[in-house]
Motif scaffolding. Structure first.
Motif, PDB file in Angstrom:
ATOM      1  N   VAL A  43     129.713 105.874  71.563  1.00  0.00           N
ATOM      2  CA  VAL A  43     130.568 107.024  71.283  1.00  0.00           C
ATOM      3  C   VAL A  43     131.930 106.466  70.891  1.00  0.00           C
ATOM      4  CG1 VAL A  43     131.696 109.071  72.198  1.00  0.00           C
ATOM      5  CG2 VAL A  43     129.341 108.545  72.855  1.00  0.00           C
ATOM      6  N   THR A  44     132.402 106.819  69.707  1.00  0.00           N
ATOM      7  CA  THR A  44     133.690 106.344  69.217  1.00  0.00           C
ATOM      8  C   THR A  44     134.657 107.515  69.071  1.00  0.00           C
ATOM      9  OG1 THR A  44     133.093 106.593  66.881  1.00  0.00           O
ATOM     10  CG2 THR A  44     132.546 104.501  67.953  1.00  0.00           C
ATOM     11  N   ALA A  45     135.941 107.203  69.122  1.00  0.00           N
ATOM     12  CA  ALA A  45     136.975 108.234  68.968  1.00  0.00           C
ATOM     13  C   ALA A  45     138.279 107.559  68.581  1.00  0.00           C
ATOM     14  CB  ALA A  45     137.154 109.021  70.266  1.00  0.00           C
ATOM     15  N   SER A  73     135.707 112.306  67.951  1.00  0.00           N
ATOM     16  CA  SER A  73     134.625 111.625  68.661  1.00  0.00           C
ATOM     17  C   SER A  73     133.312 111.754  67.883  1.00  0.00           C
ATOM     18  CB  SER A  73     134.464 112.207  70.067  1.00  0.00           C
ATOM     19  OG  SER A  73     134.116 113.573  70.003  1.00  0.00           O
ATOM     20  N   GLU A  74     132.487 110.709  67.987  1.00  0.00           N
ATOM     21  CA  GLU A  74     131.211 110.693  67.278  1.00  0.00           C
ATOM     22  C   GLU A  74     130.232 109.788  68.017  1.00  0.00           C
ATOM     23  OE1 GLU A  74     129.407 109.786  62.800  1.00  0.00           O
ATOM     24  OE2 GLU A  74     131.573 109.777  63.159  1.00  0.00           O
ATOM     25  N   TYR A 369     138.699 103.859  69.885  1.00  0.00           N
ATOM     26  CA  TYR A 369     137.984 103.591  71.139  1.00  0.00           C
ATOM     27  C   TYR A 369     136.480 103.587  70.868  1.00  0.00           C
ATOM     28  CZ  TYR A 369     142.428 105.474  72.907  1.00  0.00           C
ATOM     29  OH  TYR A 369     143.752 105.725  73.136  1.00  0.00           O
TER      30      TYR A 369
END
Length: 377
Positions: A43-45, A73-74, A369
């Motif tokens: 999970v990225t953001a 977020s993705e 992140y």
């Protein structure tokens, strides 16, 4: 990539060393076939929203237009893959090998196409060296810049992440390991077929690359050159890359890297990379996203193995190719925790343009992140 066993990782990138978690599924009559791969979800953001170059304003400053949201977020598939590695012992010193690697998107049901990655055939001899033909990462990346390819998702910065003048229609030769020294050369065929007939030269050509490396005790040194021949200009040559690409900021990339293991748990790395023949500013402005192109960079990083995982960090000082874009400071920090050798979780933070005069309150404005889990097999 793996944060530990750097020498094994580099050897695997340059040749056909078996992956640490590969499983042998066939072994008969001198032929062995392994299956290997990884599943990596995150999970990225954060980070900055993607911006596209839209010319200059009245004061000569570049205009960057944000056309889509990219900082939210993705849930992502982080380069999961599956591969098959075959080898056959022709004699006591000569081995034939082949490799097929595929990268589907695994984080959701989808009908996206499957990416074909490193796929090649070749011969390997302890006495005479290794030759392979097909689709693989550049020798510049494998020998020089791959040691900085540590983060799982964000923060890795380089002039060649493996695709420059490589990944298709290529031939590579690597010498045997001569008391720690090795040399690597490759050529990529660029065909003029399928190009419009005009005044330009449409004959086929090649783009070459080379690297040398030396390893002794805990020290690893490497230097490399990548011709990155430009064939996109009508005034030059009407040929095309089939897989891979030239560097959009110029030709003739070169770089050096070093790594030293102070202890079995602590290692540091250093690199310098430069575009030796950068395009002029007018030509750069014609590129799709000239504000992203780099002229040269310094990189410094370290990895510490704390027993149950690694902590890693890198800093880059990046000089941009477009005169109107200021130099940048980039950094990334990450940590992982291993449940076992094949499975670990990780967390990463990175910044692609940190100004040294930013206040502490501004530090998190553009941070990216990632939190994820990876299983190698």
């Amino acid at each position: 990539m793996k944060k530990t066993l750097l020498a094994t990782a580099i050897a695997g990138a340059l040749g056909v060393s078996a992956a640490a978690q590969a499983a042998t599924v066939y072994d008969q009559d001198g032929t062995q076939i392994d299956i290997y791969g990884r599943i990596n979800f995150a999970v990225t953001a954060g980070g900055v929203d993607d911006a596209k170059f839209d010319g200059f304003d009245a004061d000569g400053n570049p205009v960057l237009v944000q056309t889509e949201k990219t900082s939210g977020s993705e849930f992502r598939d982080v380069n999961s893959r599956i591969g098959f590695r075959a080898r056959h012992q022709l004699s006591s010193d000569l081995q034939a090998f082949g490799n097929v690697e595929l990268r589907p998107r695994m984080d959701a049901v989808n009908d996206d196409g499957i990416t074909v990655r490193n796929t090649f055939v070749g011969l390997n001899s302890n006495q005479f060296g290794m030759v392979r033909v097909g689709n693989f990462d550049s020798v510049f990346y494998s020998a020089v810049t791959s040691m900085f390819d540590v983060p799982e998702w964000g923060g890795y910065t380089t002039l060649d992440g493996g695709s420059i003048s490589s990944r298709g229609d290529s031939v590579q030769y690597s010498t045997p390991n001569l008391e720690g020294f090795q040399a690597h050369v490759s050529v990529k065929h660029l065909s003029g077929n399928g190009q419009d007939i005009g005044e330009q030269d449409n004959s086929s050509t090649v783009s070459a690359a080379g690297a040398v490396s030396y390893e002794i005790d805990g020290l690893y040194l490497a230097a490399g050159y990548n011709q990155s021949k430009d064939v996109s200009r009508e005034t030059d040559r009407g040929a095309s890359y089939d897989g891979g690409a030239a560097y959009a900021g110029g030709e003739d990339i070169w770089g050096v890297s070093a790594r030293y293991a102070f202890t079995p748990a602590l290692s540091a790395r250093l690199t310098y990379q430069e575009v030796a023949s950068q395009f002029d500013q007018a030509t750069l402005e014609e590129q799709k996203n000239p504000h992203r192109l780099i002229e040269n960079l310094w990189g410094l990083g370290a990895t510490f193995d704390y027993g149950m995982g690694e902590v890693y960090a890198d800093y880059y000082r990046v000089r941009m190719a477009l005169d109107q874009i200021d130099s940048q400071n980039r950094w990334n920090v990450g940590v992982n925790y291993r449940f076992s050798e094949p499975m670990y979780v990780y967390a990463e933070i990175w910044d692609t343009d940190f100004d040294t005069d930013d206040s502490v309150s501004d530090l998190n404005d553009d941070l990216g992140y990632a939190v994820g889990i990876r299983y190698d097999f």
